[in-house]
Design an enzyme around this catalytic site. Structure first.
Site, mmCIF file in Angstrom:
data_model
loop_
_atom_site.group_PDB
_atom_site.id
_atom_site.type_symbol
_atom_site.label_atom_id
_atom_site.label_comp_id
_atom_site.label_asym_id
_atom_site.label_seq_id
_atom_site.Cartn_x
_atom_site.Cartn_y
_atom_site.Cartn_z
ATOM 1 N N GLY A 1 -10.556 -8.053 9.941
ATOM 2 C CA GLY A 1 -11.327 -9.195 9.489
ATOM 3 C C GLY A 1 -12.737 -8.698 9.603
ATOM 4 C CG ASP B 1 -10.395 -17.016 12.236
ATOM 5 O OD1 ASP B 1 -9.236 -17.635 12.595
ATOM 6 O OD2 ASP B 1 -10.893 -16.108 13.075
ATOM 7 C CB VAL C 1 -0.937 -0.111 1.186
ATOM 8 C CG1 VAL C 1 -1.747 1.355 1.346
ATOM 9 C CG2 VAL C 1 -1.861 -1.227 1.122
ATOM 10 C CD GLU D 1 -10.378 -20.654 18.478
ATOM 11 O OE1 GLU D 1 -9.941 -20.697 19.476
ATOM 12 O OE2 GLU D 1 -10.381 -19.751 17.656
ATOM 13 C CB ALA E 1 -6.657 -35.299 10.864
HETATM 14 O O1 F6P Z 1 -9.454 -14.209 14.303
HETATM 15 C C1 F6P Z 1 -8.221 -14.651 14.698
HETATM 16 C C2 F6P Z 1 -8.070 -15.490 15.991
HETATM 17 O O2 F6P Z 1 -6.706 -16.200 15.927
HETATM 18 C C3 F6P Z 1 -9.272 -16.665 16.051
HETATM 19 O O3 F6P Z 1 -8.798 -17.880 15.194
HETATM 20 C C4 F6P Z 1 -9.139 -17.005 17.340
HETATM 21 O O4 F6P Z 1 -10.398 -17.371 18.198
HETATM 22 C C5 F6P Z 1 -8.902 -15.432 18.082
HETATM 23 O O5 F6P Z 1 -8.403 -14.841 16.939
HETATM 24 C C6 F6P Z 1 -8.248 -15.351 19.087
HETATM 25 O O6 F6P Z 1 -8.176 -13.839 19.438
HETATM 26 P P1 F6P Z 1 -7.250 -13.223 20.607
HETATM 27 O O7 F6P Z 1 -5.686 -13.079 19.991
HETATM 28 O O8 F6P Z 1 -7.739 -11.812 20.924
HETATM 29 O O9 F6P Z 1 -7.106 -14.271 22.084
#
Ligand code: F6P
Length: 327
Positions: free
Chosen positions: A106, A132, A27, A227, A191
Site C-alpha cells: 500500500g 483499505d 507474477v 476505525e 446499516a
Molecule cells: O492497512 C491495512 C490495515 O489493516 C488497516 O486497515 C489497519 O488500520 C492496519 O492495517 C492495522 O495494522 P496492523 O496489522 O499493523 O495492526
C-alpha cells in the site's frame, strides 16, 4: 528491442491482504513464461535489507491462489526508512543480480519505493495490495472485496442477535484513515448509519436518526464505525451516544484482524491475477515507478507519487442513498 531483464524479485509489504498470493503466482508464472528467473524476498523491505531471498519456480506458487495471507510474509519495515537500510537493500539487490522488482503493498510500500528510486536505479513496479482501498489509480485494491465480504458476513450474524434483543450495535471496521470498507460493507448490511473519517460525524444527528428508528419500533440498529472516524472508534462513539440517549441496550463489536484474512473472493483472485500478469508485461516494456491498477475494467499505470498522493474518496452520493434507505 529485447529486454535486458533476466531476474525479477517480488515481495509483499505492509498489512497483508487476501489475493496477495494469487498476485505472486501470476507474477512468477508470467516471468517464467518469458524465461525470466524470479526471486522472492521474504518479510518485505526487512528481508531486502537482510538478503532474505528465495528462488521461486512454478511449483513454489502452486496451490496458493485460494489462500489468504502471503507466502512471502510481510512487515512494516523501520529499517528501510533509514538511508543505511536502503543502501544495504540496494547492495542485496545487486548481489542477487536483480534487474527489476515487483512490490505488492500500500501507501508505505510505494512511498518507500519512491525514495529508493532516487538512490537505486533498479526499476520497480507496484501492485495495490491493501484491504483499505484508498490508493488512487485503481477502482479496487487487492483484498478490499474480500474484506468487505468478511465484514458483511460478520455483521449479518450480529444483526441476528441484535434483532433478538432489540439492541443497538456499534461495529468498528478497519480502514486506517479511509472509510471505504465501512461504506461498502455498511450499505451491504443495511446499516442504520455509517460513520467515516471523510465526513464529519455529529453525535446529535446520529441520535436523531436513532430516535426515529426507536419511535417506529425498529428491532435493531447497526452503526458501522470506520476505525479512523473523527469522533473516535466504536467504544468512544458509543460512550458519547449513551451519555445523551440511553434508551437502547447497546453493544460494541470491533471486528479487527479477521478482516485481513480468509480466502480471496472471485473478484480479488481475478484482480490479483490480471495485475500480476500485467506487472511483468509492464517491466518488459520498460515501465518503472508505477502502480498498476484497474479502472473501468482497463489496466492503468499510475506513477507511485500520484497513487499515494491522491487518495481515493468515497462517493458521497452513496451516503445520501444510505440515509434514505435506512429510514
Ligand atoms: O492497512 C491495512 C490495515 O489493516 C488497516 O486497515 C489497519 O488500520 C492496519 O492495517 C492495522 O495494522 P496492523 O496489522 O499493523 O495492526
Amino acid at each position: 528491442m529485447k529486454s535486458q531483464i533476466k531476474t525479477i524479485a517480488i515481495f509483499t509489504s505492509g498489512g497483508d491482504s487476501p489475493g496477495m498470493n494469487a498476485a505472486i503466482r501470476a507474477v512468477v508464472r508470467t516471468a517464467l513464461h518469458h524465461n525470466i528467473k524470479v526471486m522472492g524476498i521474504m518479510h518485505g523491505y526487512d528481508g531486502m535489507i537482510k538478503g532474505d531471498f528465495i528462488p521461486l519456480d512454478a511449483s513454489s506458487v502452486g496451490g496458493i491462489i485460494h489462500r489468504g495471507g502471503t507466502i512471502l510474509k510481510t512487515a512494516r519495515s523501520q529499517g528501510f526508512m533509514t538511508a543505511e537500510g536502503r543502501s544495504e537493500a540496494a547492495a542485496q539487490l545487486k548481489k542477487h543480480k536483480i534487474d527489476a522488482v515487483v512490490a505488492i503493498g500500500g501507501d508505505g510500500t510505494f512511498k518507500g519505493a519512491l525514495v529508493f528510486s532516487s538512490e537505486c536505479k533498479i526499476p520497480f513496479v507496484g501492485l495495490p495490495g491493501t484491504i483499505d482501498n484508498y490508493l488512487a489509480g485503481t477502482d479496487f485494491t487487492i483484498g478490499f472485496d474480500t474484506a468487505v465480504n468478511t465484514v458483511i458476513e460478520a455483521v449479518d450474524k450480529i444483526r441476528d442477535t441484535a434483532e433478538s434483543h432489540d439492541r443497538l450495535f456499534f461495529v468498528e471496521v478497519m480502514g486506517r484513515d479511509a472509510g471505504l470498507i465501512a461504506l461498502n460493507s455498511g450499505i451491504g448490511v443495511g446499516a442504520e448509519e455509517i460513520l467515516i473519517p471523510e465526513t464529519k460525524t455529529y453525535i446529535d444527528d446520529l441520535i436523531k436518526q436513532l430516535q426515529k428508528g426507536w419511535k417506529r419500533k425498529k428491532a435493531s440498529h447497526i452503526i458501522i464505525v470506520a476505525e479512523g472516524d473523527d469522533a473516535g472508534g466504536a467504544y468512544a462513539i458509543a460512550e458519547k451516544v449513551k451519555a445523551k440517549f440511553n434508551k437502547i441496550d447497546t453493544r460494541i463489536a470491533v471486528l479487527g484482524h479477521l478482516q485481513r484474512g480468509g480466502n480471496p473472493t472471485a473478484n480479488d483472485r481475478l484482480l490479483s491475477t490480471r495485475l500480476g500478469y500485467e506487472a511483468v508485461e509492464a517491466l518488459l516494456k520498460g515501465k518503472k515507478n508505477v502502480m498498476l491498477g484497474i479502472v473501468n475494467n482497463k489496466v492503468v499505470l499510475t506513477p507511485f507519487k500520484n497513487a499515494v498522493k491522491f487518495h481515493a474518496q468515497p462517493d458521497k452520493a452513496l451516503l445520501k442513498m444510505l440515509k434514505i434507505l435506512s429510514e
